[in-house]
Write an enzyme that holds these catalytic residues in place. Structure first.
Site, PDB file in Angstrom:
ATOM      1  N   CYS A  96       0.972  -5.732   1.690  1.00 32.54           N
ATOM      2  CA  CYS A  96       0.511  -6.313   1.911  1.00 32.54           C
ATOM      3  C   CYS A  96       0.093  -6.774   0.354  1.00 32.54           C
ATOM      4  CB  CYS A  96      -1.123  -6.466   2.516  1.00 32.54           C
ATOM      5  SG  CYS A  96      -2.223  -4.040   1.946  1.00 32.54           S
TER       6      CYS A  96
HETATM    7  C1  LIG Z   1      -1.449  -2.067   4.934  1.00 34.41           C
HETATM    8  S1  LIG Z   1      -0.157   0.195   5.059  1.00 34.41           S
HETATM    9  C2  LIG Z   1      -0.268   0.288   6.873  1.00 34.41           C
HETATM   10  C3  LIG Z   1      -2.021   1.372   7.222  1.00 34.41           C
HETATM   11  C4  LIG Z   1      -2.086   1.869   8.524  1.00 34.41           C
HETATM   12  N1  LIG Z   1      -1.783   0.702   9.191  1.00 34.41           N
HETATM   13  C5  LIG Z   1      -2.749   1.774   8.703  1.00 34.41           C
HETATM   14  O1  LIG Z   1      -3.705   1.360   9.144  1.00 34.41           O
HETATM   15  O2  LIG Z   1      -3.356   3.425   8.416  1.00 34.41           O
HETATM   16  C6  LIG Z   1       1.126   0.193   4.457  1.00 34.41           C
HETATM   17  C7  LIG Z   1       2.158   1.037   5.158  1.00 34.41           C
HETATM   18  O3  LIG Z   1       3.290   0.940   4.567  1.00 34.41           O
HETATM   19  C8  LIG Z   1       4.253   1.830   4.588  1.00 34.41           C
HETATM   20  N2  LIG Z   1       5.420   1.010   3.926  1.00 34.41           N
HETATM   21  C9  LIG Z   1       5.832   0.550   3.030  1.00 34.41           C
HETATM   22  N3  LIG Z   1       6.927   0.761   2.506  1.00 34.41           N
HETATM   23  C10 LIG Z   1       7.461   1.133   3.452  1.00 34.41           C
HETATM   24  C11 LIG Z   1       8.273   0.869   3.917  1.00 34.41           C
HETATM   25  N4  LIG Z   1      10.255   0.229   3.695  1.00 34.41           N
HETATM   26  N5  LIG Z   1       9.285   1.044   5.341  1.00 34.41           N
HETATM   27  C12 LIG Z   1       8.424   2.350   6.682  1.00 34.41           C
HETATM   28  N6  LIG Z   1       6.697   1.880   5.727  1.00 34.41           N
HETATM   29  C13 LIG Z   1       7.113   1.863   4.582  1.00 34.41           C
HETATM   30  C14 LIG Z   1       2.965   2.429   3.165  1.00 34.41           C
HETATM   31  O4  LIG Z   1       3.333   3.936   3.325  1.00 34.41           O
HETATM   32  C15 LIG Z   1       2.225   2.072   3.700  1.00 34.41           C
HETATM   33  O5  LIG Z   1       1.322   3.478   4.992  1.00 34.41           O
END
Ligand SMILES: C[S@@+](CC[C@H](N)C(=O)[O-])C[C@H]1O[C@@H](n2cnc3c(N)ncnc32)[C@H](O)[C@@H]1O
Length: 321
Positions: free
Chosen positions: A84
């Site tokens: 986000c």
């Molecule tokens: C807003 S957090 C999600 C949190 C999760 N839904 C929770 O409730 O704990 C977004 C996540 O996307 C992951 N992320 C960012 N870019 C990514 C990518 N290219 N591939 C996989 N994961 C990714 C980050 O590491 C982060 O943990």
């Protein structure tokens, strides 16, 4: 038979824990729900370490863009709190890039998987700023992409403090339905705590942490903040009798010169402990944080979907099963 779920961007598992249920928070029991996670992935190995210490199934470290469709098992629900940062109003530098930014494009990865796998539902979560990102242009584009993938959509802005959580976190949930009958029947959960029944911050802060110097800001930091406080609205000590302001993923670097919430205890300013941050997010006491550095704990916890909020939304889905 449990409903098979795939979880993208699963982080440390706030959303996944809420979906599965079977935990307690502040004396309330959030019952087990009929869902199981058959595939979970995130590219942050610290968040994945925390995840794998807390669930029986395991999560893999993988960039979503590298996931081959053939490795994703058949499933009925796709979850994705897609990253986000680039939609966030609080991300001022660079300012509000929205869907044009590279990270903003990650939601297209969800769309790619939906198009191919066609699960019965999906649940996406994001910051409030998504609704107004790019002068309001991003959100309709995102919804259109989901519709083009074959889904009927409902969305709603939630305030966590209306659902038994001691935090005023506002997040948008988008729920997609492959079948119109599911769409028509689904209702988002009604608030459980409003006005005076909201859970306050005091109920989750640690009296032990008050006694540990480690968590307090130095006199120098406080003096610096007080000089600019009126002008800059810094040093945001929280009212213990209210839910807390939103905690963010950069809580590790919280300074009195940021807009992050802090505590003022007997006239002294201190930061939250990682456990307090987890409590503010409605993680249960048993949720293990300790296997990675405190900085990494704050980051994973600050990024998470509050499990209790996700439980309410998942519970509403069970009415369709
Ligand atoms: C807003 S957090 C999600 C949190 C999760 N839904 C929770 O409730 O704990 C977004 C996540 O996307 C992951 N992320 C960012 N870019 C990514 C990518 N290219 N591939 C996989 N994961 C990714 C980050 O590491 C982060 O943990």
């Amino acid at each position: 038979m449990k409903i098979k779920t795939v979880s993208l961007f699963c982080g440390c598992g706030g959303m996944d824990l809420g979906l599965m249920g079977g935990f307690n928070f502040l004396g309330n029991h959030y019952s087990s729900l009929p869902f199981e996670i058959v595939y979970a992935a995130d590219n942050d190995n610290y968040a994945v370490t925390i995840y794998n210490n807390n669930f029986e199934h395991s999560c893999i470290i993988k960039d979503v863009r590298d996931i081959d469709l053939t490795e994703i098992p058949e499933h009925n629900i796709l979850l994705g709190g897609f990253p986000c940062q680039s939609f966030s109003i609080s991300a001022q530098n660079p300012p509000r890039l929205g869907y044009k930014d590279e990270r903003g494009k990650l939601f297209f990865e969800m769309v790619r998987i939906l198009k191919e796998k066609q699960p019965r539902f999906f649940i996406a979560e994001n910051v409030k700023g998504l609704l107004s990102a790019n002068k309001g242009k991003a959100f309709p584009i995102i919804l259109e992409e989901f519709r083009n993938a074959g889904y009927y959509i409902k969305y709603k802005l939630f305030n966590a403090s209306h659902y038994g959580i001691p935090q005023k976190r506002e997040r948008v949930f988008i729920v997609g339905f492959r079948e119109i009958a599911d769409h028509d029947k689904f209702e988002f959960p009604e608030p459980t705590t409003l006005n005076e029944t909201k859970v306050n911050l005091e109920s989750v802060i640690s009296l032990d942490a008050h006694l540990d110097e480690k968590w307090y800001f130095s006199e120098k930091a406080v003096a610096g903040m007080l000089k600019v406080q009126h002008k800059m609205n810094k040093g945001r000590d929280q009212n213990l009798q209210q839910p807390c302001n939103t905690i963010s993923s950069h809580l590790a670097k919280v300074s009195l010169n940021s807009t992050d919430p802090v505590l003022k205890i007997n006239g002294r300013y201190r930061r939250f402990t990682p456990r307090e941050a987890a409590n503010i997010q409605s993680f249960p006491d048993e949720f293990q944080l300790g296997s990675v550095s405190e900085n990494r704990q704050y980051r994973a916890i600050g990024n998470a979907v509050p499990p209790v909020l996700m439980w309410h939304i998942s519970n509403a889905i069970t009415a369709l099963l």
